[in-house]
Design a protein around this motif. Structure first.
Motif, mmCIF file in Angstrom:
data_model
loop_
_atom_site.group_PDB
_atom_site.id
_atom_site.type_symbol
_atom_site.label_atom_id
_atom_site.label_comp_id
_atom_site.label_asym_id
_atom_site.label_seq_id
_atom_site.Cartn_x
_atom_site.Cartn_y
_atom_site.Cartn_z
ATOM 1 N N SER A 36 0.840 -1.202 0.000
ATOM 2 C CA SER A 36 0.000 0.000 0.000
ATOM 3 C C SER A 36 0.877 1.254 0.000
ATOM 4 C CB SER A 36 -0.952 0.007 1.199
ATOM 5 O OG SER A 36 -0.253 0.269 2.407
ATOM 6 N N GLN A 37 2.154 1.090 0.354
ATOM 7 C CA GLN A 37 3.103 2.201 0.359
ATOM 8 C C GLN A 37 3.770 2.390 -0.996
ATOM 9 O OE1 GLN A 37 3.466 3.889 3.406
ATOM 10 N NE2 GLN A 37 1.823 2.509 4.015
ATOM 11 N N GLN A 38 4.135 1.255 -1.637
ATOM 12 C CA GLN A 38 4.858 1.323 -2.905
ATOM 13 C C GLN A 38 4.797 -0.009 -3.628
ATOM 14 O OE1 GLN A 38 9.096 1.835 -2.397
ATOM 15 N NE2 GLN A 38 9.098 0.690 -0.497
ATOM 16 N N LEU A 63 -3.677 -13.121 -2.285
ATOM 17 C CA LEU A 63 -4.075 -11.714 -2.276
ATOM 18 C C LEU A 63 -4.582 -11.288 -3.664
ATOM 19 C CD1 LEU A 63 -1.158 -10.226 -0.147
ATOM 20 C CD2 LEU A 63 -3.548 -10.539 0.561
ATOM 21 N N ARG A 64 -3.959 -11.798 -4.700
ATOM 22 C CA ARG A 64 -4.385 -11.482 -6.067
ATOM 23 C C ARG A 64 -5.770 -12.072 -6.342
ATOM 24 N NH1 ARG A 64 -0.098 -13.378 -8.704
ATOM 25 N NH2 ARG A 64 -1.080 -15.360 -9.154
ATOM 26 N N ALA A 65 -6.011 -13.300 -5.890
ATOM 27 C CA ALA A 65 -7.321 -13.939 -6.082
ATOM 28 C C ALA A 65 -8.432 -13.151 -5.392
ATOM 29 C CB ALA A 65 -7.284 -15.378 -5.568
ATOM 30 N N PRO A 71 -0.456 -7.514 -10.213
ATOM 31 C CA PRO A 71 0.929 -7.721 -10.669
ATOM 32 C C PRO A 71 1.226 -6.923 -11.927
ATOM 33 C CG PRO A 71 -0.442 -9.522 -11.422
ATOM 34 C CD PRO A 71 -1.334 -8.602 -10.623
ATOM 35 N N ARG A 72 2.527 -6.670 -12.125
ATOM 36 C CA ARG A 72 3.019 -6.030 -13.350
ATOM 37 C C ARG A 72 4.357 -6.676 -13.679
ATOM 38 N NH1 ARG A 72 6.783 -2.167 -14.469
ATOM 39 N NH2 ARG A 72 7.107 -1.630 -12.277
ATOM 40 N N ARG A 81 1.554 -4.256 -6.639
ATOM 41 C CA ARG A 81 1.075 -3.073 -5.936
ATOM 42 C C ARG A 81 -0.295 -3.424 -5.370
ATOM 43 N NH1 ARG A 81 -2.896 -0.657 -8.844
ATOM 44 N NH2 ARG A 81 -2.904 -1.074 -11.074
ATOM 45 N N ALA A 82 -0.652 -2.771 -4.294
ATOM 46 C CA ALA A 82 -1.948 -3.005 -3.671
ATOM 47 C C ALA A 82 -3.015 -2.193 -4.373
ATOM 48 C CB ALA A 82 -1.891 -2.637 -2.190
ATOM 49 N N THR A 83 -4.220 -2.725 -4.375
ATOM 50 C CA THR A 83 -5.359 -1.946 -4.821
ATOM 51 C C THR A 83 -5.704 -0.989 -3.676
ATOM 52 O OG1 THR A 83 -6.874 -3.636 -4.016
ATOM 53 C CG2 THR A 83 -6.192 -3.788 -6.334
ATOM 54 N N ASP A 84 -6.855 -0.434 -3.654
ATOM 55 C CA ASP A 84 -7.232 0.536 -2.622
ATOM 56 C C ASP A 84 -7.544 -0.189 -1.312
ATOM 57 O OD1 ASP A 84 -7.875 2.901 -1.390
ATOM 58 O OD2 ASP A 84 -9.897 2.976 -2.221
ATOM 59 N N VAL A 85 -6.488 -0.552 -0.560
ATOM 60 C CA VAL A 85 -6.659 -1.340 0.664
ATOM 61 C C VAL A 85 -6.305 -0.568 1.927
ATOM 62 C CG1 VAL A 85 -6.248 -3.540 -0.505
ATOM 63 C CG2 VAL A 85 -4.334 -2.314 0.522
ATOM 64 N N ARG A 86 -5.869 0.654 1.786
ATOM 65 C CA ARG A 86 -5.400 1.409 2.954
ATOM 66 C C ARG A 86 -6.477 1.491 4.044
ATOM 67 N NH1 ARG A 86 -0.305 3.904 3.598
ATOM 68 N NH2 ARG A 86 -0.372 4.767 5.670
ATOM 69 N N GLY A 87 -7.712 1.782 3.646
ATOM 70 C CA GLY A 87 -8.809 1.866 4.609
ATOM 71 C C GLY A 87 -9.045 0.537 5.321
ATOM 72 N N LEU A 88 -8.970 -0.563 4.582
ATOM 73 C CA LEU A 88 -9.145 -1.892 5.166
ATOM 74 C C LEU A 88 -8.073 -2.166 6.216
ATOM 75 C CD1 LEU A 88 -10.367 -4.810 5.150
ATOM 76 C CD2 LEU A 88 -8.728 -5.311 3.327
#
Length: 143
Positions: A36-38, A63-65, A71-72, A81-88
């Protein structure tokens, strides 16, 4: 309509439970927090966990499932990279705090500080060995 007035959505509940199960492992929580940071390559994530690349890749697959990481590929390296998980992550850290602390802390800053402390102070887990896993296998049945 408010949350209490909405009808039960079984499919949405199943998706939410899948997300919670994916994050329910300390290693996967740490991976999500770092991502979630980078964006990071698998090798750096394995080093962060103190685990083998193969074990880290298995965590990332879960986590991808669940749709929590993306992934890239760049040449032979795979970056995540994380999707929008910061709130979670922040809500999980807030919920994990003792009730007395939660009552007085309602800000995102407090939740973020708690989540960062949880990740920073979490001990790196040593890679599991075959001998360590073998001791936990179920005994064979006489069928």
């Amino acid at each position: 309509m408010d949350a209490q007035g909405q009808s039960w959505d079984a499919a949405a509940a199943d998706r939410a439970v899948a997300v919670l199960k994916a994050v329910a492992d300390p290693s996967r929580y740490r991976l999500l927090w770092a991502l979630s940071q980078q964006e990071l390559p698998v090798s750096a994530l394995a080093e962060l966990l103190g685990a083998h690349v193969a074990a880290t890749s298995q965590h990332l697959a879960k986590l991808r499932a669940a749709g929590l990481v993306v992934p890239r590929r760049e040449g032979t390296r795979i970056y995540y990279r994380a999707t929008d998980v910061r709130g979670l992550l922040e809500e999980a850290a807030l919920a994990a705090r003792p009730a007395a602390e939660r009552a007085g802390a309602g800000t995102a800053d407090a939740a973020e500080a708690g989540a960062e402390a949880a990740v920073e102070h979490a001990p790196a887990r040593a890679p599991r060995t075959r001998a360590g896993r073998a001791g936990r296998r179920r005994p064979a049945t006489g069928h």
